[in-house]
Write an enzyme that holds these catalytic residues in place. Structure first.
Site, PDB file in Angstrom:
ATOM      1  N   CYS A 167       0.123   1.564  11.066  1.00 14.65           N
ATOM      2  CA  CYS A 167      -0.524   1.739  12.369  1.00 14.65           C
ATOM      3  C   CYS A 167       0.399   1.350  13.509  1.00 14.65           C
ATOM      4  O   CYS A 167       0.378   1.959  14.568  1.00 14.65           O
ATOM      5  CB  CYS A 167      -1.793   0.915  12.424  1.00 14.65           C
ATOM      6  SG  CYS A 167      -1.501  -0.847  12.282  1.00 14.65           S
ATOM      7  N   HIS A 304      -4.610  -4.583  13.624  1.00 18.19           N
ATOM      8  CA  HIS A 304      -4.452  -3.158  13.822  1.00 18.19           C
ATOM      9  C   HIS A 304      -3.757  -2.869  15.156  1.00 18.19           C
ATOM     10  O   HIS A 304      -4.033  -3.526  16.156  1.00 18.19           O
ATOM     11  CB  HIS A 304      -5.845  -2.506  13.790  1.00 18.19           C
ATOM     12  CG  HIS A 304      -5.814  -1.022  13.689  1.00 18.19           C
ATOM     13  ND1 HIS A 304      -4.954  -0.335  12.857  1.00 18.19           N
ATOM     14  CD2 HIS A 304      -6.548  -0.075  14.317  1.00 18.19           C
ATOM     15  CE1 HIS A 304      -5.163   0.962  12.983  1.00 18.19           C
ATOM     16  NE2 HIS A 304      -6.124   1.148  13.860  1.00 18.19           N
ATOM     17  N   ASN A 325      -6.817   5.975  18.378  1.00 16.22           N
ATOM     18  CA  ASN A 325      -6.586   5.439  17.036  1.00 16.22           C
ATOM     19  C   ASN A 325      -5.751   6.437  16.238  1.00 16.22           C
ATOM     20  O   ASN A 325      -5.426   7.521  16.734  1.00 16.22           O
ATOM     21  CB  ASN A 325      -7.942   5.167  16.359  1.00 16.22           C
ATOM     22  CG  ASN A 325      -7.836   4.155  15.230  1.00 16.22           C
ATOM     23  OD1 ASN A 325      -6.738   3.772  14.815  1.00 16.22           O
ATOM     24  ND2 ASN A 325      -8.973   3.733  14.710  1.00 16.22           N
TER      25      ASN A 325
END
Ligand SMILES: *[C@@H]1O[C@H](CO)[C@@H](O)[C@H](O)[C@H]1NC(C)=O
Length: 361
Positions: A167, A304, A325
């Site tokens: 990520c 994250h 995202n």
């Protein structure tokens, strides 16, 4: 009397028997319709399981999740909704494990204090959406789901192993795509895979997690980063392809961090360019988020990396951050989440104001 009782008892018995068998039948019906829903869901998301035992295990988790999601939505006491998305057959523990892409060594490595070029910004627009200004590339997907046809073993390894922890690369790249568009006028999709494969010198360890600041440092050191088209995402560690790496398309000269624990500072930054932010995305609300303004539950254990690409306020006055995202478009609002902004805690919702950074042109 006796005979009346007999017939009453008999009817009562029949009634109870009837209710009991109805209960069993309706439970069986629910179970079979749940099983049909699972089959339908598997088809929708291209899920396959190694064997019947695994399928049974996944079905039970799926059922629990569906029940949780439906009771959450029925209660309707939060400004956001959940949906039975591609993570619906994962327990929350597995979800956390599979997505643990952002390792934040809190004790050992505090956020770097740098200069902050937006510190004297006084006027910011009431709302911002960098997508509307052509500064944001389409949603990408760092999560590999097991599509029929892919070798099942590899697919499960990717999903449940540590290999999805990239990520940080998506966050680094999205912020870099933003500053590149703002300085050159061209929106170019850039390569996460180059970071995953080639940025192995510092704390970034390929798919095993890293920090966005280290991603920016890599791009600076490497004198640029290549395009997504030239070096596409593979969802696994590879060896660095130096030929592809040599095609440097977008450059940055430095990076800065946003003063920590200040949503006001983050606002000044996001008003000027897309910003890499770190959040705690481990909760089941986040796992199944579908639409609306997310208000938690969530903690501040940053796990994250995502990108703040705007902010705004709903018609009922709820302020939010617009966050990009990297879990594909089937998650959230076409791949985005709106997260509550300006909360009482200085860390921001899910720690969004704790560790943000951005590249400079
Ligand atoms: C902000 O203003 C102060 C005071 O005028 C100045 O010292 C500082 O350099 C300015 N910061 C930036 C990033 O321009």
């Amino acid at each position: 009397m006796v005979s009346i009782c007999k017939s009453q008892c008999f009817f009562a018995f029949i009634l109870i028997l009837g209710m009991w068998s109805y209960g069993v039948a309706s439970r069986e019906l629910q179970e079979s319709s749940m099983s049909a829903r699972h089959e339908q869901w598997m088809a929708t998301f291209g899920k396959v399981y190694v064997d019947a035992a695994e399928k049974e295990r996944r079905f039970k988790i799926f059922k629990d999740n569906v029940e949780y999601i439906e009771s959450f939505n029925t209660a309707g006491n939060k400004p956001y909704k959940l949906s039975v998305n591609k993570f619906a057959d994962l327990t929350n523990e597995e979800f956390k494990g599979a997505r643990n892409g952002y390792r934040r060594p809190f004790q050992t490595r505090p956020t770097k204090v740098t200069s902050f070029q937006y510190e004297n910004v006084t006027a910011v627009p009431a709302t911002m959406d960098w997508r509307e200004k052509g500064v944001v590339t389409p949603i990408k997907a760092s999560v590999t789901i097991c599509y029929t046809g892919i070798d099942i073993k590899i697919c499960l390894l990717i999903l449940f192993g540590t290999r999805t922890g990239s990520c940080w690369a998506f966050s680094t790249v999205a912020a870099t795509e933003g500053i590149n568009q703002l300085t050159t006028g061209k929106l170019v999709s850039l390569s996460e895979q180059e970071l995953v494969d080639c940025d192995t010198r510092g704390e970034d360890q390929g798919c095993e997690g890293g920090l966005m600041e280290d991603g920016f440092e890599f791009i600076i050191r490497n004198h640029g980063i290549t395009t997504e088209a030239n070096y596409p995402y593979q969802a696994a560690d590879g060896t660095c392809n130096s030929k592809k790496e040599a095609s440097r398309i977008a450059k940055i000269t430095g990076y800065e961090s946003v003063p920590t624990n200040s949503e006001a500072a983050l606002l000044k930054a996001v008003a000027n360019q897309p910003i890499s932010v770190s959040i705690d995305a481990g909760g089941s609300g986040f796992q199944f988020y579908s639409s609306g303004v997310f208000t938690g539950e969530c903690g501040t254990e940053l796990d994250h990396g995502v990108t703040a690409v705007g902010y705004g306020e709903t018609s009922d006055g709820t302020k939010y951050w617009l966050v990009k995202n990297s879990w594909g478009t089937s998650w959230g609002e076409e791949g985005y989440i709106r997260m509550q902004r300006d909360i009482d805690a200085e860390e921001g919702l899910c720690g969004i104001a704790m560790d943000s950074s951005y590249p400079t042109a």
